[in-house]
Motif scaffolding. Structure first.
Motif, PDB file in Angstrom:
ATOM      1  N   GLN A   1       2.052   9.446  -5.678  1.00 21.26           N
ATOM      2  CA  GLN A   1       2.746  10.575  -5.282  1.00 21.26           C
ATOM      3  C   GLN A   1       3.613  11.113  -6.519  1.00 21.26           C
ATOM      4  OE1 GLN A   1       2.490  12.993  -3.335  1.00 21.26           O
ATOM      5  NE2 GLN A   1       4.304  14.073  -2.618  1.00 21.26           N
TER       6      GLN A   1
ATOM      7  N   GLN B   1       2.190   1.836  -3.572  1.00 25.10           N
ATOM      8  CA  GLN B   1       1.156   2.379  -4.210  1.00 25.10           C
ATOM      9  C   GLN B   1       0.899   3.846  -4.020  1.00 25.10           C
ATOM     10  OE1 GLN B   1      -0.178   0.767  -7.034  1.00 25.10           O
ATOM     11  NE2 GLN B   1       1.144  -1.122  -6.473  1.00 25.10           N
ATOM     12  N   ASP B   2       0.801   4.148  -2.741  1.00 22.89           N
ATOM     13  CA  ASP B   2       0.832   5.572  -2.412  1.00 22.89           C
ATOM     14  C   ASP B   2       1.892   6.274  -2.702  1.00 22.89           C
ATOM     15  OD1 ASP B   2      -1.310   5.574  -1.191  1.00 22.89           O
ATOM     16  OD2 ASP B   2      -0.672   5.897   0.909  1.00 22.89           O
TER      17      ASP B   2
ATOM     18  N   ALA C   1       0.666  -1.345   0.113  1.00 26.76           N
ATOM     19  CA  ALA C   1       0.090   0.011   0.129  1.00 26.76           C
ATOM     20  C   ALA C   1       0.838   1.202   0.127  1.00 26.76           C
ATOM     21  CB  ALA C   1      -0.783  -0.185   1.296  1.00 26.76           C
ATOM     22  N   TYR C   2       2.047   1.458   0.754  1.00 26.10           N
ATOM     23  CA  TYR C   2       2.881   2.487   0.742  1.00 26.10           C
ATOM     24  C   TYR C   2       3.486   2.610  -0.622  1.00 26.10           C
ATOM     25  CZ  TYR C   2       3.109   3.236   5.758  1.00 26.10           C
ATOM     26  OH  TYR C   2       3.037   3.688   6.963  1.00 26.10           O
TER      27      TYR C   2
ATOM     28  N   VAL D   1       8.513  10.701  -0.278  1.00 18.78           N
ATOM     29  CA  VAL D   1       7.840   9.739   0.429  1.00 18.78           C
ATOM     30  C   VAL D   1       8.590   8.957   1.345  1.00 18.78           C
ATOM     31  CG1 VAL D   1       6.677   9.424  -1.889  1.00 18.78           C
ATOM     32  CG2 VAL D   1       8.771   8.182  -1.514  1.00 18.78           C
TER      33      VAL D   1
END
Ligand code: NAD
Length: 382
Positions: free
Chosen positions: A13, A8-9, A5-6, A172
């Motif tokens: 970004q 993908q985030d 999930a990180y 990120v």
């Protein structure tokens, strides 16, 4: 959140950042007519106190302007406009790097003289300077450093709207694993800072510009910066373009034999920030150097140092050196075409800071206070 999930985030970004930067490139390519600051018939100068030692040095800068520009102020040719709210307290309370109403006040001025502003370490609050440089498109950070007795007469052109800084709050992080920031260099952004540096060299009889990067390691970004500067240099055959790496250039500036040969420097944002503090220290400290942030529509002038919170905590704010902001005043007057006043101030500052030196500000109780030094400078202006 799991790692996937990180990732993908982070990809989302990255896409957002990339699209924003492409849009910025397209905007830069739109032809705009640069404002001729020296041809303005009436001029509004915005004054921002800033944080920490900012209000102390800015109070003296205002007195200096009132004395130098008495005639122009009386005739209504120049107006000094106090801009309120560019303080860390107001910025934190509003959760904005520069609150919208403060930005509006700044945009209503022709030029701005700004005291240093605090940027909290960590967190998400962006630097007010990074924000203003981006919002007002102040792409050239111009910083002169002179030590005549050592043969030093340097002019730095630091790119001000790109590099690591402009995306400094957009990185990120995957907690416990890694953090990544982004760095951006654009063709348009590099061309305009390179032109500014080479134009300065041409107009001021300088025959050498040092292009300072780490292009051997940062191959894409610094590689582009170096390549485009060298392309721009072809239009200035009388000026020799020299490529240097930032690490050896940092060493060269403390090499007394070597450093005299340098005249004009053009650098990406981060290297320019660091090396101009080094250069200012060679001149006598960060309290001694002025800085101009120039764009085609706006211009902002300031000291190169920060808000010095440690000086305030130690009760030394009144001993802050105003020379740096006074030099910024000189650069501002020159930019808006008040050249006679700029020449006069330059001459007085050379006398007070370099030759006569009746009072010396050291930033400690052993030195003169900011106010006494300002009296000394103002006393030399008829
Ligand atoms: P700083 O430049 O504020 O101060 C470092 C030290 O330099 C001080 O402790 C003091 O010893 C000396 N110094 C600075 N200005 C001086 C002056 N006028 N007279 C005498 N001595 C002086 O650097 P910092 O402590 O790293 O940064 C403090 C804050 O300022 C940070 O929040 C930083 O983000 C911000 N900052 C703002 C600007 C700006 O607004 N243009 C520029 C740099 C740093």
């Amino acid at each position: 959140m799991n790692k996937e999930a990180y990732i993908q985030d982070a990809m989302a970004q990255y896409e957002k950042v990339l699209r924003q930067q492409i849009a910025r490139c397209e905007k830069m390519q739109e032809a705009t007519i640069p404002k001729d600051f020296s041809a303005l018939t009436t001029i509004t100068i915005g004054l921002c106190g800033g944080d920490g030692i900012g209000p102390v040095i800015m109070e003296q800068a205002r007195r200096l302007l009132e004395k130098l520009l008495k005639k122009e102020l009386d005739e209504g040719k120049v107006t000094l406009k106090e801009i309120r709210g560019l303080t860390i307290e107001n910025r934190m309370a509003k959760g904005e790097a520069v609150p919208a109403e403060v930005l509006e006040q700044m945009k209503a001025c022709d030029v701005i003289l700004k005291g240093p502003t605090t940027t909290p370490k960590g967190g998400t609050m962006e630097s007010a300077n990074v924000f203003l440089r981006r919002e007002l498109d102040l792409y050239a950070n111009v910083r002169p450093v002179r030590v005549p007795e050592e043969g030093i007469d340097w002019m730095f052109f630091r790119e001000n709207t790109e590099g690591e800084y402009v995306l400094g709050s957009s990185g990120v992080e995957i907690p416990g694993d890694l953090a990544m920031d982004f760095k951006v260099i654009t063709d348009c952004g590099t061309k305009r800072i390179a032109r500014a540096a080479f134009e300065f060299a041409r107009k001021n009889g300088k025959n050498q510009v040092a292009i300072v990067t780490k292009a051997n390691i940062m191959k894409k970004t610094d590689g582009k910066f170096s390549k485009i500067c060298n392309e721009v240099a072809k239009a200035y055959p009388e000026v020799n373009a020299e490529d240097w790496y930032i690490d050896i250039m940092t060493a060269n500036l403390v090499n007394k034999e070597m450093r005299r040969r340098f005249q004009v420097f053009v650098l990406p944002n981060l290297y320019g920030d660091i090396i101009t503090d080094e250069a200012a220290q060679i001149q006598g400290g960060v309290g001694t150097a002025g800085s101009a942030n120039l764009g085609d529509q706006y211009a902002m002038f300031e000291a190169i140092h920060g808000s010095a919170p440690r000086m305030v905590e130690e009760g030394l704010a009144e001993y802050a050196n105003p020379s740096s902001i006074f030099k910024a005043v000189e650069m501002m007057l020159r930019h808006i075409g008040l050249v006679e006043h700029a020449d006069k101030l330059e001459q007085v500052l050379q006398l007070c800071c370099e030759t006569e030196k009746k009072l010396v500000v050291t930033g400690t109780k052993e030195g003169s206070t900011c106010k006494d030094f300002a009296e000394y400078v103002l006393g030399k202006i008829d």
